[in-house]
Design an enzyme around this catalytic site. Structure first.
Site, mmCIF file in Angstrom:
data_model
loop_
_atom_site.group_PDB
_atom_site.id
_atom_site.type_symbol
_atom_site.label_atom_id
_atom_site.label_comp_id
_atom_site.label_asym_id
_atom_site.label_seq_id
_atom_site.Cartn_x
_atom_site.Cartn_y
_atom_site.Cartn_z
ATOM 1 N N THR A 152 -54.391 -32.882 -49.614
ATOM 2 C CA THR A 152 -55.383 -31.831 -49.368
ATOM 3 C C THR A 152 -56.622 -32.056 -50.222
ATOM 4 O O THR A 152 -57.741 -32.144 -49.707
ATOM 5 C CB THR A 152 -54.787 -30.436 -49.691
ATOM 6 O OG1 THR A 152 -53.570 -30.278 -48.965
ATOM 7 C CG2 THR A 152 -55.759 -29.327 -49.333
ATOM 8 N N ILE A 192 -51.296 -28.986 -56.804
ATOM 9 C CA ILE A 192 -51.458 -30.290 -56.178
ATOM 10 C C ILE A 192 -50.079 -30.904 -56.049
ATOM 11 O O ILE A 192 -49.338 -31.024 -57.017
ATOM 12 C CB ILE A 192 -52.439 -31.164 -56.967
ATOM 13 C CG1 ILE A 192 -53.787 -30.424 -56.990
ATOM 14 C CG2 ILE A 192 -52.575 -32.541 -56.318
ATOM 15 C CD1 ILE A 192 -54.931 -31.141 -57.590
ATOM 16 N N ASP A 193 -49.747 -31.207 -54.813
ATOM 17 C CA ASP A 193 -48.417 -31.676 -54.477
ATOM 18 C C ASP A 193 -48.541 -33.163 -54.089
ATOM 19 O O ASP A 193 -48.648 -34.023 -54.959
ATOM 20 C CB ASP A 193 -47.911 -30.762 -53.340
ATOM 21 C CG ASP A 193 -46.466 -30.998 -52.951
ATOM 22 O OD1 ASP A 193 -45.723 -31.567 -53.750
ATOM 23 O OD2 ASP A 193 -46.078 -30.603 -51.839
ATOM 24 N N GLY A 236 -51.152 -34.385 -52.894
ATOM 25 C CA GLY A 236 -52.536 -34.710 -53.234
ATOM 26 C C GLY A 236 -53.414 -34.937 -52.016
ATOM 27 O O GLY A 236 -54.633 -35.087 -52.142
ATOM 28 N N GLU A 274 -58.000 -25.246 -57.519
ATOM 29 C CA GLU A 274 -56.838 -25.331 -56.627
ATOM 30 C C GLU A 274 -55.617 -24.719 -57.295
ATOM 31 O O GLU A 274 -55.493 -24.748 -58.519
ATOM 32 C CB GLU A 274 -56.618 -26.816 -56.349
ATOM 33 C CG GLU A 274 -56.056 -27.333 -55.099
ATOM 34 C CD GLU A 274 -55.637 -26.500 -53.927
ATOM 35 O OE1 GLU A 274 -55.517 -25.275 -53.980
ATOM 36 O OE2 GLU A 274 -55.368 -27.146 -52.900
ATOM 37 N N ASP A 275 -54.734 -24.160 -56.504
ATOM 38 C CA ASP A 275 -53.511 -23.576 -57.065
ATOM 39 C C ASP A 275 -52.533 -24.673 -57.491
ATOM 40 O O ASP A 275 -52.033 -24.692 -58.599
ATOM 41 C CB ASP A 275 -52.843 -22.613 -56.068
ATOM 42 C CG ASP A 275 -52.641 -23.205 -54.676
ATOM 43 O OD1 ASP A 275 -53.041 -24.372 -54.440
ATOM 44 O OD2 ASP A 275 -52.093 -22.511 -53.805
ATOM 45 N N ASP A 321 -47.913 -18.802 -51.837
ATOM 46 C CA ASP A 321 -47.211 -17.967 -50.857
ATOM 47 C C ASP A 321 -45.913 -18.587 -50.371
ATOM 48 O O ASP A 321 -45.678 -19.789 -50.495
ATOM 49 C CB ASP A 321 -48.103 -17.750 -49.635
ATOM 50 C CG ASP A 321 -48.264 -19.043 -48.819
ATOM 51 O OD1 ASP A 321 -48.699 -20.062 -49.394
ATOM 52 O OD2 ASP A 321 -47.931 -19.041 -47.613
ATOM 53 N N LYS A 358 -47.525 -30.963 -59.284
ATOM 54 C CA LYS A 358 -46.204 -31.544 -59.021
ATOM 55 C C LYS A 358 -46.400 -33.052 -59.041
ATOM 56 O O LYS A 358 -46.435 -33.712 -57.999
ATOM 57 C CB LYS A 358 -45.697 -31.120 -57.635
ATOM 58 C CG LYS A 358 -45.122 -29.728 -57.569
ATOM 59 C CD LYS A 358 -44.452 -29.518 -56.211
ATOM 60 C CE LYS A 358 -44.109 -28.070 -55.976
ATOM 61 N NZ LYS A 358 -43.678 -27.822 -54.580
HETATM 62 P P1 IMP Z 1 -50.788 -31.308 -51.003
HETATM 63 O O1 IMP Z 1 -51.803 -31.624 -49.968
HETATM 64 O O2 IMP Z 1 -49.444 -31.913 -50.674
HETATM 65 O O3 IMP Z 1 -51.207 -31.639 -52.400
HETATM 66 O O4 IMP Z 1 -50.478 -29.774 -50.890
HETATM 67 C C1 IMP Z 1 -51.185 -28.832 -51.569
HETATM 68 C C2 IMP Z 1 -50.992 -27.483 -50.920
HETATM 69 O O5 IMP Z 1 -49.619 -27.298 -50.495
HETATM 70 C C3 IMP Z 1 -51.251 -26.387 -51.901
HETATM 71 O O6 IMP Z 1 -52.596 -25.985 -51.862
HETATM 72 C C4 IMP Z 1 -50.303 -25.299 -51.467
HETATM 73 O O7 IMP Z 1 -50.926 -24.492 -50.497
HETATM 74 C C5 IMP Z 1 -49.161 -26.003 -50.797
HETATM 75 N N1 IMP Z 1 -47.991 -26.108 -51.690
HETATM 76 C C6 IMP Z 1 -47.487 -27.222 -52.247
HETATM 77 N N2 IMP Z 1 -46.410 -26.960 -52.995
HETATM 78 C C7 IMP Z 1 -46.219 -25.628 -52.907
HETATM 79 C C8 IMP Z 1 -45.234 -24.746 -53.468
HETATM 80 O O8 IMP Z 1 -44.302 -25.120 -54.222
HETATM 81 N N3 IMP Z 1 -45.377 -23.435 -53.141
HETATM 82 C C9 IMP Z 1 -46.355 -22.971 -52.318
HETATM 83 N N4 IMP Z 1 -47.290 -23.751 -51.784
HETATM 84 C C10 IMP Z 1 -47.215 -25.077 -52.070
HETATM 85 MG MG MG Z 2 -53.185 -24.011 -51.041
#
Ligand code: IMP
Ligand code: MG
Length: 184
Positions: free
Chosen positions: A110, A105-106, A108, A102-103, A162, A134
């Site tokens: 996803t 994890i924000d 989490g 994964e690029d 992106d 993050k």
């Molecule tokens: P999560 O489900 O909140 O963990 O979101 C994860 C997904 O949000 C990542 O796979 C990214 O596609 C997108 N994402 C979260 N933060 C960023 C960021 O700072 N820049 C670009 N994409 C982000």
């Molecule tokens: Mg992504």
């Protein structure tokens, strides 16, 4: 399309630092999976450059597959927890060592959703390798076995990440100045 220099607040992780860390992650993976075979799963599209650079340093037997997830909302908006698989694996993962790549994890949500779904397919093991974390934004509990960098809560772009689907090709990770970014 706007030149990224107009909204680049700072280069957070430069190309050299990224590549050095990726080589270290690959060494850890080589050690942990020594003598085994691993199926790398690229979470499209953000993990593409990371997976490509990572796998070039792997010396265990490697196969790859891809999966696309959509979490609603585009641009600099956070994921809502509303997660859907838009392109599924073409590989049967039962009995295989699976490593999700994964690029970032924000929240989490996803990756938590993907893990839950893939567990039901009975892989031999299931781990997560994320370039960026993050950590302060976490809402779901996610085990990250291989982690590149912990970053602050800033919107970042480049190296797969992106802004409205562009700038994924940049070789570094930069911070967006949201005041200066004009969405089209
Ligand atoms: P999560 O489900 O909140 O963990 O979101 C994860 C997904 O949000 C990542 O796979 C990214 O596609 C997108 N994402 C979260 N933060 C960023 C960021 O700072 N820049 C670009 N994409 C982000
Ligand atoms: Mg992504």
């Amino acid at each position: 399309m706007q030149d990224y220099r107009e909204f680049l607040a700072e280069i957070l992780i430069d190309e050299n630092t990224l590549q050095t860390r990726i080589r270290q992650l690959a060494e850890e993976i080589n050690r942990d999976y020594a003598g085994e075979e691993v199926l790398l799963i690229c979470i499209l599209r953000g993990a593409l450059p990371f997976l490509v650079d990572l796998m070039r340093h792997l010396n265990v037997r490697v196969a790859i597959d891809c999966m696309a997830i959509s979490s609603y909302g585009t641009g600099a908006r956070a994921s809502t927890g509303n997660v859907r698989v838009t392109y599924d694996l073409q590989t049967n993962i039962a009995g295989r060592h699976v490593l999700l790549v994964e690029d970032i994890i924000d929240s989490g949500h996803t990756i938590a959703h993907v893990l839950e779904m893939l567990h039901t397919r009975r892989p031999k093991s299931l781990r997560v390798c994320a370039l960026l974390d993050k950590e302060s934004r976490r809402e779901a509990v996610v085990p990250i076995h291989y982690r590149g960098f912990v970053i602050e809560n800033k919107f970042v772009f480049g190296y797969g990440l992106d802004i409205d689907e562009y700038y994924r090709n940049l070789p570094f990770v930069g911070v967006v100045d949201l005041q200066k970014y004009k969405s089209e």
